[in-house]
Design an enzyme around this catalytic site. Structure first.
Site, mmCIF file in Angstrom:
data_model
loop_
_atom_site.group_PDB
_atom_site.id
_atom_site.type_symbol
_atom_site.label_atom_id
_atom_site.label_comp_id
_atom_site.label_asym_id
_atom_site.label_seq_id
_atom_site.Cartn_x
_atom_site.Cartn_y
_atom_site.Cartn_z
ATOM 1 N N CYS A 149 0.617 -1.235 0.043
ATOM 2 C CA CYS A 149 -0.040 0.146 0.139
ATOM 3 C C CYS A 149 0.701 1.220 0.010
ATOM 4 C CB CYS A 149 -0.789 0.025 1.201
ATOM 5 S SG CYS A 149 -2.027 -1.043 1.056
HETATM 6 N N1 CO8 Z 1 -20.695 -9.414 6.255
HETATM 7 C C1 CO8 Z 1 -21.154 -9.727 7.500
HETATM 8 N N2 CO8 Z 1 -20.460 -10.163 8.639
HETATM 9 C C2 CO8 Z 1 -18.979 -10.209 8.457
HETATM 10 C C3 CO8 Z 1 -18.542 -9.936 7.105
HETATM 11 C C4 CO8 Z 1 -19.213 -9.632 6.026
HETATM 12 N N3 CO8 Z 1 -18.780 -9.466 4.746
HETATM 13 N N4 CO8 Z 1 -17.061 -9.994 7.027
HETATM 14 C C5 CO8 Z 1 -16.688 -10.367 8.626
HETATM 15 N N5 CO8 Z 1 -18.004 -10.348 9.151
HETATM 16 C C6 CO8 Z 1 -18.302 -10.690 10.519
HETATM 17 C C7 CO8 Z 1 -16.897 -11.571 11.074
HETATM 18 O O1 CO8 Z 1 -16.897 -12.806 10.794
HETATM 19 C C8 CO8 Z 1 -16.775 -11.445 12.623
HETATM 20 O O2 CO8 Z 1 -17.913 -12.235 13.239
HETATM 21 P P1 CO8 Z 1 -17.686 -12.678 14.794
HETATM 22 O O3 CO8 Z 1 -17.754 -11.482 15.519
HETATM 23 O O4 CO8 Z 1 -18.972 -13.730 14.943
HETATM 24 O O5 CO8 Z 1 -16.402 -13.428 14.503
HETATM 25 C C9 CO8 Z 1 -17.801 -9.836 12.967
HETATM 26 O O6 CO8 Z 1 -18.135 -9.547 11.448
HETATM 27 C C10 CO8 Z 1 -16.597 -8.780 12.948
HETATM 28 O O7 CO8 Z 1 -15.317 -8.966 12.121
HETATM 29 P P2 CO8 Z 1 -14.057 -8.366 12.045
HETATM 30 O O8 CO8 Z 1 -13.576 -8.407 13.500
HETATM 31 O O9 CO8 Z 1 -13.108 -8.835 10.849
HETATM 32 O O10 CO8 Z 1 -14.481 -6.998 11.663
HETATM 33 P P3 CO8 Z 1 -13.644 -5.460 11.676
HETATM 34 O O11 CO8 Z 1 -14.647 -4.560 12.389
HETATM 35 O O12 CO8 Z 1 -12.353 -5.670 12.207
HETATM 36 O O13 CO8 Z 1 -13.709 -5.064 10.413
HETATM 37 C C11 CO8 Z 1 -12.022 -4.686 8.358
HETATM 38 C C12 CO8 Z 1 -13.140 -5.663 9.296
HETATM 39 C C13 CO8 Z 1 -13.164 -3.822 7.907
HETATM 40 C C14 CO8 Z 1 -11.334 -5.394 7.672
HETATM 41 C C15 CO8 Z 1 -11.298 -3.718 9.698
HETATM 42 O O14 CO8 Z 1 -10.601 -4.769 10.588
HETATM 43 C C16 CO8 Z 1 -10.244 -3.220 8.715
HETATM 44 O O15 CO8 Z 1 -10.265 -2.468 7.936
HETATM 45 N N6 CO8 Z 1 -8.965 -3.534 9.225
HETATM 46 C C17 CO8 Z 1 -7.666 -2.549 8.881
HETATM 47 C C18 CO8 Z 1 -7.468 -3.261 7.492
HETATM 48 C C19 CO8 Z 1 -6.447 -2.659 6.707
HETATM 49 O O16 CO8 Z 1 -6.058 -1.434 6.655
HETATM 50 N N7 CO8 Z 1 -5.487 -3.467 5.936
HETATM 51 C C20 CO8 Z 1 -4.676 -2.809 4.876
HETATM 52 C C21 CO8 Z 1 -4.727 -3.986 4.005
HETATM 53 S S1 CO8 Z 1 -4.239 -3.123 2.575
HETATM 54 C C22 CO8 Z 1 -2.506 -3.425 2.262
HETATM 55 O O17 CO8 Z 1 -1.836 -3.386 3.035
HETATM 56 C C23 CO8 Z 1 -2.305 -3.754 0.764
HETATM 57 C C24 CO8 Z 1 -2.062 -4.856 0.628
HETATM 58 C C25 CO8 Z 1 -1.503 -5.477 -0.747
HETATM 59 C C26 CO8 Z 1 -3.002 -5.154 -1.633
HETATM 60 C C27 CO8 Z 1 -3.416 -6.516 -1.750
HETATM 61 C C28 CO8 Z 1 -4.689 -6.424 -2.660
HETATM 62 C C29 CO8 Z 1 -5.514 -7.631 -2.951
#
Ligand code: CO8
Length: 373
Positions: A156
Protein backbone atom coordinates in the site's frame (compact mmCIF):
# COMPACT_ATOMS: atom_id res chain seq x y z
CA UNK A 1 20.46 20.38 -4.89
CA UNK A 2 17.14 21.02 -6.65
CA UNK A 3 13.70 21.42 -5.03
CA UNK A 4 11.36 18.66 -6.31
CA UNK A 5 7.72 19.39 -7.07
CA UNK A 6 4.58 17.50 -8.07
CA UNK A 7 3.41 19.24 -11.24
CA UNK A 8 0.74 16.87 -12.56
CA UNK A 9 -1.57 14.09 -11.45
CA UNK A 10 -3.82 11.64 -13.26
CA UNK A 11 -6.30 8.93 -12.33
CA UNK A 12 -7.50 6.13 -14.60
CA UNK A 13 -10.82 4.83 -13.22
CA UNK A 14 -12.11 1.55 -14.71
CA UNK A 15 -15.64 1.91 -16.12
CA UNK A 16 -17.12 -1.15 -14.41
CA UNK A 17 -18.58 -0.61 -10.94
CA UNK A 18 -19.57 -3.27 -8.40
CA UNK A 19 -21.95 -1.99 -5.71
CA UNK A 20 -22.10 -3.58 -2.27
CA UNK A 21 -25.58 -4.91 -3.15
CA UNK A 22 -24.25 -6.70 -6.27
CA UNK A 23 -21.20 -7.98 -4.40
CA UNK A 24 -23.20 -9.38 -1.48
CA UNK A 25 -25.79 -11.01 -3.78
CA UNK A 26 -23.01 -12.81 -5.70
CA UNK A 27 -21.20 -13.89 -2.54
CA UNK A 28 -24.37 -15.10 -0.83
CA UNK A 29 -25.36 -17.13 -3.91
CA UNK A 30 -21.88 -18.71 -3.79
CA UNK A 31 -22.17 -19.41 -0.02
CA UNK A 32 -25.64 -20.93 -0.39
CA UNK A 33 -24.45 -23.19 -3.23
CA UNK A 34 -21.35 -24.17 -1.28
CA UNK A 35 -23.40 -25.07 1.79
CA UNK A 36 -25.87 -27.08 -0.32
CA UNK A 37 -23.01 -28.95 -2.06
CA UNK A 38 -21.40 -29.78 1.28
CA UNK A 39 -24.57 -30.31 3.33
CA UNK A 40 -23.51 -33.78 4.52
CA UNK A 41 -20.05 -32.69 5.81
CA UNK A 42 -21.55 -29.59 7.42
CA UNK A 43 -24.22 -31.71 9.15
CA UNK A 44 -21.52 -34.17 10.31
CA UNK A 45 -19.48 -31.29 11.75
CA UNK A 46 -16.44 -31.96 9.54
CA UNK A 47 -16.83 -28.71 7.54
CA UNK A 48 -17.85 -25.21 8.55
CA UNK A 49 -20.82 -23.71 6.76
CA UNK A 50 -20.12 -20.43 4.95
CA UNK A 51 -21.74 -17.46 6.69
CA UNK A 52 -23.62 -14.96 4.49
CA UNK A 53 -22.23 -11.47 3.86
CA UNK A 54 -24.12 -8.25 4.55
CA UNK A 55 -24.20 -4.79 2.98
CA UNK A 56 -24.78 -3.20 6.37
CA UNK A 57 -21.67 -4.86 7.84
CA UNK A 58 -19.53 -3.68 4.92
CA UNK A 59 -20.58 -0.03 5.15
CA UNK A 60 -20.50 0.04 8.96
CA UNK A 61 -17.10 -1.70 9.27
CA UNK A 62 -15.29 0.03 6.39
CA UNK A 63 -17.24 2.93 4.85
CA UNK A 64 -16.94 1.29 1.40
CA UNK A 65 -20.05 1.58 -0.84
CA UNK A 66 -18.76 0.42 -4.23
CA UNK A 67 -15.57 -0.39 -6.14
CA UNK A 68 -14.36 -0.05 -9.75
CA UNK A 69 -12.99 -3.22 -11.34
CA UNK A 70 -11.37 -4.22 -14.63
CA UNK A 71 -13.94 -7.02 -15.06
CA UNK A 72 -17.15 -7.49 -13.14
CA UNK A 73 -18.61 -10.46 -15.03
CA UNK A 74 -16.28 -12.95 -13.35
CA UNK A 75 -16.36 -11.19 -9.98
CA UNK A 76 -20.17 -11.38 -9.88
CA UNK A 77 -20.53 -14.93 -11.22
CA UNK A 78 -21.00 -17.15 -8.10
CA UNK A 79 -19.31 -20.05 -9.96
CA UNK A 80 -16.22 -17.91 -10.72
CA UNK A 81 -15.76 -15.07 -8.18
CA UNK A 82 -12.65 -13.54 -9.69
CA UNK A 83 -12.09 -11.18 -12.64
CA UNK A 84 -11.76 -12.72 -16.10
CA UNK A 85 -9.00 -10.92 -17.97
CA UNK A 86 -7.92 -12.26 -21.34
CA UNK A 87 -4.34 -13.43 -21.90
CA UNK A 88 -2.68 -10.84 -24.14
CA UNK A 89 -0.01 -11.63 -26.69
CA UNK A 90 3.54 -10.52 -25.87
CA UNK A 91 3.30 -8.02 -28.74
CA UNK A 92 0.42 -6.03 -27.22
CA UNK A 93 0.68 -3.62 -24.29
CA UNK A 94 0.04 -5.41 -21.01
CA UNK A 95 -3.07 -4.49 -19.04
CA UNK A 96 -1.10 -2.62 -16.35
CA UNK A 97 0.81 -0.64 -18.98
CA UNK A 98 -2.46 0.24 -20.70
CA UNK A 99 -4.01 1.56 -17.47
CA UNK A 100 -0.76 3.38 -16.73
CA UNK A 101 -0.64 5.09 -20.12
CA UNK A 102 -4.07 6.64 -19.53
CA UNK A 103 -3.18 7.98 -16.07
CA UNK A 104 0.30 9.15 -17.19
CA UNK A 105 -1.09 11.08 -20.17
CA UNK A 106 -3.55 12.92 -17.90
CA UNK A 107 -0.75 13.75 -15.45
CA UNK A 108 1.60 14.88 -18.25
CA UNK A 109 -1.11 17.10 -19.77
CA UNK A 110 -1.65 18.77 -16.39
CA UNK A 111 2.09 19.34 -16.07
CA UNK A 112 2.27 20.70 -19.65
CA UNK A 113 4.81 18.01 -20.57
CA UNK A 114 5.36 15.28 -23.17
CA UNK A 115 6.40 11.70 -22.50
CA UNK A 116 9.72 12.37 -24.27
CA UNK A 117 10.62 14.90 -21.56
CA UNK A 118 10.47 12.25 -18.81
CA UNK A 119 13.71 10.55 -17.81
CA UNK A 120 12.52 8.29 -14.97
CA UNK A 121 9.46 6.02 -14.73
CA UNK A 122 8.77 4.19 -11.48
CA UNK A 123 5.92 1.69 -11.62
CA UNK A 124 5.09 1.56 -7.92
CA UNK A 125 2.35 -0.96 -7.15
CA UNK A 126 1.47 -3.78 -4.76
CA UNK A 127 1.52 -6.38 -7.56
CA UNK A 128 3.06 -6.41 -11.00
CA UNK A 129 1.63 -8.58 -13.74
CA UNK A 130 5.01 -10.20 -14.43
CA UNK A 131 8.49 -10.08 -12.91
CA UNK A 132 10.29 -9.09 -16.13
CA UNK A 133 10.68 -7.18 -18.30
CA UNK A 134 9.73 -4.56 -15.71
CA UNK A 135 6.27 -3.10 -16.32
CA UNK A 136 7.86 0.33 -15.81
CA UNK A 137 10.14 -0.21 -18.83
CA UNK A 138 7.13 -1.10 -20.98
CA UNK A 139 5.40 2.11 -19.80
CA UNK A 140 8.60 4.08 -20.51
CA UNK A 141 8.59 2.74 -24.09
CA UNK A 142 4.87 3.46 -24.62
CA UNK A 143 5.35 7.03 -23.36
CA UNK A 144 8.45 7.57 -25.50
CA UNK A 145 10.30 8.48 -22.30
CA UNK A 146 14.10 8.51 -21.95
CA UNK A 147 16.45 7.53 -19.15
CA UNK A 148 15.54 4.65 -16.86
CA UNK A 149 12.54 2.84 -15.45
CA UNK A 150 12.01 0.28 -12.71
CA UNK A 151 9.28 -1.48 -10.73
CA UNK A 152 8.85 -1.03 -6.99
CA UNK A 153 6.65 -2.91 -4.54
CA UNK A 154 6.01 -1.77 -0.99
CA UNK A 155 2.31 -2.86 -1.03
CA UNK A 156 0.00 0.00 0.00
CA UNK A 157 2.94 2.36 0.43
CA UNK A 158 4.42 1.80 -3.03
CA UNK A 159 3.40 5.23 -4.36
CA UNK A 160 4.76 7.28 -1.44
CA UNK A 161 7.99 5.26 -1.41
CA UNK A 162 8.14 5.84 -5.19
CA UNK A 163 7.68 9.59 -4.65
CA UNK A 164 10.55 9.59 -2.13
CA UNK A 165 12.83 7.71 -4.57
CA UNK A 166 11.95 10.04 -7.47
CA UNK A 167 12.16 13.22 -5.34
CA UNK A 168 15.60 12.23 -4.04
CA UNK A 169 16.86 11.59 -7.59
CA UNK A 170 15.53 14.98 -8.71
CA UNK A 171 17.15 16.67 -5.70
CA UNK A 172 20.57 15.26 -6.50
CA UNK A 173 20.22 15.86 -10.24
CA UNK A 174 20.47 12.25 -11.42
CA UNK A 175 17.09 12.73 -13.15
CA UNK A 176 15.21 15.87 -14.15
CA UNK A 177 11.61 14.72 -14.60
CA UNK A 178 9.91 11.57 -13.28
CA UNK A 179 6.61 9.74 -13.35
CA UNK A 180 5.46 7.63 -10.42
CA UNK A 181 2.64 5.45 -11.71
CA UNK A 182 0.56 2.98 -9.67
CA UNK A 183 -1.62 0.58 -11.66
CA UNK A 184 -3.44 -1.47 -9.03
CA UNK A 185 -5.48 -4.52 -10.15
CA UNK A 186 -6.40 -5.48 -6.59
CA UNK A 187 -9.33 -7.55 -7.90
CA UNK A 188 -6.80 -10.09 -9.22
CA UNK A 189 -5.33 -10.90 -5.84
CA UNK A 190 -8.36 -10.48 -3.63
CA UNK A 191 -10.06 -13.66 -2.37
CA UNK A 192 -13.65 -12.94 -3.39
CA UNK A 193 -14.79 -16.23 -1.75
CA UNK A 194 -13.91 -14.97 1.75
CA UNK A 195 -16.58 -12.77 3.34
CA UNK A 196 -14.06 -11.26 5.77
CA UNK A 197 -12.29 -9.47 2.93
CA UNK A 198 -14.34 -9.80 -0.30
CA UNK A 199 -15.53 -6.18 -0.05
CA UNK A 200 -12.17 -4.51 0.59
CA UNK A 201 -10.47 -3.82 -2.75
CA UNK A 202 -10.98 -2.14 -6.11
CA UNK A 203 -8.94 -1.37 -9.25
CA UNK A 204 -7.52 1.97 -10.43
CA UNK A 205 -4.32 3.59 -11.70
CA UNK A 206 -2.78 6.86 -10.53
CA UNK A 207 0.17 8.81 -11.93
CA UNK A 208 2.18 11.79 -10.71
CA UNK A 209 4.69 13.92 -12.61
CA UNK A 210 7.61 15.10 -10.48
CA UNK A 211 10.18 17.62 -11.67
CA UNK A 212 12.39 20.46 -10.48
CA UNK A 213 10.22 23.22 -9.02
CA UNK A 214 12.06 25.70 -11.25
CA UNK A 215 10.86 23.75 -14.33
CA UNK A 216 7.16 23.80 -13.32
CA UNK A 217 4.93 25.23 -16.07
CA UNK A 218 2.09 26.23 -13.76
CA UNK A 219 0.64 25.79 -10.30
CA UNK A 220 2.24 22.87 -8.49
CA UNK A 221 3.07 21.37 -5.12
CA UNK A 222 6.60 21.76 -3.85
CA UNK A 223 7.75 18.62 -2.00
CA UNK A 224 9.10 19.92 1.31
CA UNK A 225 10.16 16.51 2.55
CA UNK A 226 9.36 12.81 2.53
CA UNK A 227 9.62 10.12 5.19
CA UNK A 228 9.30 6.35 4.74
CA UNK A 229 9.49 3.59 7.34
CA UNK A 230 8.90 -0.18 7.59
CA UNK A 231 8.29 -2.67 10.43
CA UNK A 232 7.99 -6.39 9.64
CA UNK A 233 4.58 -7.99 10.24
CA UNK A 234 2.82 -11.11 8.92
CA UNK A 235 -0.61 -9.64 9.55
CA UNK A 236 -1.07 -8.77 5.87
CA UNK A 237 0.48 -11.44 3.68
CA UNK A 238 0.35 -13.18 0.30
CA UNK A 239 2.41 -16.36 -0.37
CA UNK A 240 1.95 -16.42 -4.14
CA UNK A 241 5.63 -15.94 -4.91
CA UNK A 242 7.76 -17.34 -7.73
CA UNK A 243 8.75 -20.41 -5.67
CA UNK A 244 5.14 -21.59 -5.64
CA UNK A 245 5.71 -24.21 -8.33
CA UNK A 246 8.63 -25.69 -6.44
CA UNK A 247 6.39 -26.70 -3.52
CA UNK A 248 4.80 -30.18 -3.39
CA UNK A 249 1.30 -28.63 -3.64
CA UNK A 250 2.45 -25.81 -5.91
CA UNK A 251 -0.54 -25.76 -8.22
CA UNK A 252 -3.17 -26.07 -5.49
CA UNK A 253 -5.76 -23.31 -5.05
CA UNK A 254 -4.47 -22.45 -1.58
CA UNK A 255 -6.09 -19.64 0.41
CA UNK A 256 -2.74 -18.03 1.24
CA UNK A 257 -2.00 -17.49 -2.47
CA UNK A 258 -4.43 -14.56 -2.34
CA UNK A 259 -4.62 -11.55 -0.01
CA UNK A 260 -4.68 -12.58 3.67
CA UNK A 261 -4.97 -10.33 6.68
CA UNK A 262 -5.74 -10.20 10.38
CA UNK A 263 -7.86 -7.08 9.87
CA UNK A 264 -8.50 -6.28 13.50
CA UNK A 265 -4.79 -6.62 14.45
CA UNK A 266 -3.80 -4.46 11.48
CA UNK A 267 -6.30 -1.86 12.57
CA UNK A 268 -4.95 -1.77 16.15
CA UNK A 269 -1.25 -1.92 15.31
CA UNK A 270 -1.12 0.41 12.33
CA UNK A 271 -3.06 3.30 13.87
CA UNK A 272 -0.48 4.24 16.55
CA UNK A 273 2.37 3.59 14.10
CA UNK A 274 0.94 6.02 11.55
CA UNK A 275 -0.13 8.67 14.05
CA UNK A 276 3.39 8.72 15.58
CA UNK A 277 5.02 8.73 12.14
CA UNK A 278 3.03 11.77 11.00
CA UNK A 279 3.52 13.62 14.29
CA UNK A 280 7.32 13.13 14.10
CA UNK A 281 7.49 14.10 10.44
CA UNK A 282 5.58 17.34 11.11
CA UNK A 283 7.62 18.14 14.23
CA UNK A 284 10.92 17.62 12.36
CA UNK A 285 9.74 20.06 9.71
CA UNK A 286 8.50 22.61 12.27
CA UNK A 287 4.97 22.29 10.95
CA UNK A 288 2.29 22.56 13.63
CA UNK A 289 -0.84 20.42 13.13
CA UNK A 290 -2.82 23.68 12.92
CA UNK A 291 -0.72 24.66 9.87
CA UNK A 292 -1.95 21.64 7.88
CA UNK A 293 -4.66 22.46 5.35
CA UNK A 294 -5.17 18.92 4.11
CA UNK A 295 -4.43 15.28 4.92
CA UNK A 296 -4.63 12.86 1.98
CA UNK A 297 -4.61 9.54 3.80
CA UNK A 298 -4.39 5.95 2.62
CA UNK A 299 -7.89 4.76 1.80
CA UNK A 300 -8.45 1.43 3.57
CA UNK A 301 -11.03 2.11 6.24
CA UNK A 302 -13.06 5.21 7.11
CA UNK A 303 -12.75 4.62 10.87
CA UNK A 304 -8.96 4.36 10.59
CA UNK A 305 -8.84 7.66 8.73
CA UNK A 306 -11.19 9.34 11.22
CA UNK A 307 -8.93 8.18 14.06
CA UNK A 308 -5.69 9.29 12.41
CA UNK A 309 -7.15 12.66 11.37
CA UNK A 310 -8.31 13.34 14.90
CA UNK A 311 -5.01 12.24 16.43
CA UNK A 312 -2.93 14.37 14.04
CA UNK A 313 -5.04 17.54 14.20
CA UNK A 314 -6.12 17.18 17.85
CA UNK A 315 -9.76 17.63 16.81
CA UNK A 316 -12.27 16.08 14.42
CA UNK A 317 -11.20 17.15 10.90
CA UNK A 318 -13.75 18.72 8.55
CA UNK A 319 -14.50 16.46 5.57
CA UNK A 320 -12.58 18.76 3.20
CA UNK A 321 -9.52 18.68 5.48
CA UNK A 322 -9.24 14.89 5.32
CA UNK A 323 -11.06 13.79 2.18
CA UNK A 324 -12.12 10.16 1.78
CA UNK A 325 -12.63 8.56 -1.61
CA UNK A 326 -12.89 4.95 -0.39
CA UNK A 327 -16.70 5.03 -0.45
CA UNK A 328 -16.44 5.16 -4.28
CA UNK A 329 -13.20 3.25 -4.94
CA UNK A 330 -12.78 0.92 -1.91
CA UNK A 331 -9.15 0.20 -0.96
CA UNK A 332 -6.99 0.61 -4.08
CA UNK A 333 -3.75 -0.14 -2.23
CA UNK A 334 -0.96 2.31 -3.09
CA UNK A 335 -3.22 4.45 -5.28
CA UNK A 336 -5.73 5.46 -2.58
CA UNK A 337 -4.00 8.50 -1.06
CA UNK A 338 -2.96 9.64 -4.55
CA UNK A 339 -6.57 9.53 -5.84
CA UNK A 340 -7.56 11.69 -2.85
CA UNK A 341 -4.68 14.08 -3.64
CA UNK A 342 -5.44 14.21 -7.39
CA UNK A 343 -9.16 14.81 -6.89
CA UNK A 344 -9.08 17.11 -3.88
CA UNK A 345 -6.14 19.50 -4.08
CA UNK A 346 -6.92 22.00 -6.84
CA UNK A 347 -8.69 24.41 -4.47
CA UNK A 348 -5.69 24.89 -2.15
CA UNK A 349 -4.25 28.42 -2.09
CA UNK A 350 -0.57 29.33 -2.51
CA UNK A 351 1.36 28.52 0.68
CA UNK A 352 -1.14 25.88 1.88
CA UNK A 353 0.56 22.85 3.41
CA UNK A 354 -0.73 19.28 3.06
CA UNK A 355 0.43 15.76 3.80
CA UNK A 356 0.00 12.60 1.71
CA UNK A 357 0.29 9.48 3.87
CA UNK A 358 0.01 5.81 2.97
CA UNK A 359 0.23 2.74 5.20
CA UNK A 360 -0.28 -0.99 4.90
CA UNK A 361 1.39 -4.34 4.38
CA UNK A 362 4.97 -4.73 5.50
CA UNK A 363 4.06 -2.87 7.69
CA UNK A 364 4.97 0.21 5.71
CA UNK A 365 4.22 3.90 6.13
CA UNK A 366 5.20 6.75 3.84
CA UNK A 367 4.46 10.47 4.14
CA UNK A 368 5.03 13.34 1.73
CA UNK A 369 4.81 16.93 2.98
CA UNK A 370 3.82 19.33 0.21
CA UNK A 371 3.30 23.08 -0.13
CA UNK A 372 1.13 24.74 -2.76
CA UNK A 373 3.11 27.01 -5.07
N1 CO8 B 1 -20.62 -9.63 6.35
C1 CO8 B 1 -21.10 -9.89 7.58
N2 CO8 B 1 -20.34 -10.18 8.64
C2 CO8 B 1 -18.99 -10.20 8.45
C3 CO8 B 1 -18.41 -9.95 7.19
C4 CO8 B 1 -19.28 -9.66 6.11
N3 CO8 B 1 -18.81 -9.41 4.87
N4 CO8 B 1 -17.08 -10.05 7.30
C5 CO8 B 1 -16.81 -10.34 8.57
N5 CO8 B 1 -17.96 -10.46 9.26
C6 CO8 B 1 -18.12 -10.82 10.67
C7 CO8 B 1 -16.87 -11.54 11.20
O1 CO8 B 1 -16.91 -12.90 10.86
C8 CO8 B 1 -16.98 -11.28 12.67
O2 CO8 B 1 -17.93 -12.15 13.21
P1 CO8 B 1 -17.69 -12.79 14.69
O3 CO8 B 1 -17.67 -11.59 15.60
O4 CO8 B 1 -18.86 -13.67 14.85
O5 CO8 B 1 -16.37 -13.48 14.60
C9 CO8 B 1 -17.57 -9.87 12.73
O6 CO8 B 1 -18.20 -9.65 11.47
C10 CO8 B 1 -16.50 -8.82 12.93
O7 CO8 B 1 -15.42 -9.06 11.99
P2 CO8 B 1 -14.03 -8.32 12.05
O8 CO8 B 1 -13.49 -8.37 13.43
O9 CO8 B 1 -13.16 -8.84 10.94
O10 CO8 B 1 -14.53 -6.85 11.68
P3 CO8 B 1 -13.79 -5.48 11.84
O11 CO8 B 1 -14.65 -4.57 12.57
O12 CO8 B 1 -12.37 -5.65 12.28
O13 CO8 B 1 -13.74 -4.95 10.31
C11 CO8 B 1 -12.14 -4.75 8.52
C12 CO8 B 1 -13.05 -5.68 9.32
C13 CO8 B 1 -13.03 -3.77 7.77
C14 CO8 B 1 -11.35 -5.58 7.53
C15 CO8 B 1 -11.22 -3.97 9.47
O14 CO8 B 1 -10.62 -4.85 10.39
C16 CO8 B 1 -10.13 -3.20 8.76
O15 CO8 B 1 -10.38 -2.41 7.89
N6 CO8 B 1 -8.89 -3.39 9.20
C17 CO8 B 1 -7.75 -2.70 8.66
C18 CO8 B 1 -7.42 -3.34 7.40
C19 CO8 B 1 -6.33 -2.64 6.67
O16 CO8 B 1 -6.14 -1.46 6.70
N7 CO8 B 1 -5.60 -3.43 5.95
C20 CO8 B 1 -4.64 -2.95 5.07
C21 CO8 B 1 -4.74 -3.87 3.93
S1 CO8 B 1 -4.31 -3.15 2.46
C22 CO8 B 1 -2.65 -3.41 2.17
O17 CO8 B 1 -1.82 -3.40 3.00
C23 CO8 B 1 -2.27 -3.70 0.78
C24 CO8 B 1 -1.95 -5.12 0.63
C25 CO8 B 1 -1.63 -5.38 -0.77
C26 CO8 B 1 -2.83 -5.23 -1.64
C27 CO8 B 1 -3.59 -6.47 -1.76
C28 CO8 B 1 -4.69 -6.34 -2.79
C29 CO8 B 1 -5.62 -7.56 -2.85
Amino acid sequence: MHAPAITGSGVFTPQEVVTNAELVAAYNAYADRYNARHAAEIAAGTLMAKQRSSEKFIVDASGIEQRHVMDKTGVLNPEVLHPLLRQRSDDEPGIMAEMALDACNTALAQAGREGAEVDLVICAASNHERPYPAVAIEIQALLGARGLAFDMNVACSSATFGIQAAADMIRTGSVRRAIVVSPEICSGHLEWRDRDCHFIFGDVCTALVLERAEDAQGRHFRIRSTRCATHFSNNIRNNNGFLRHTRPDGLADRRDMQFMQEGRKVFKEVLPLVSRHIARHLADEDVAPADLSRLWLHQANKHMNDFIGKKVLGRTPASDEQPNILQNYANTSSAGSIIAFAQQSEDLEKGAIGLICSFGAGYSVGSVLVERA
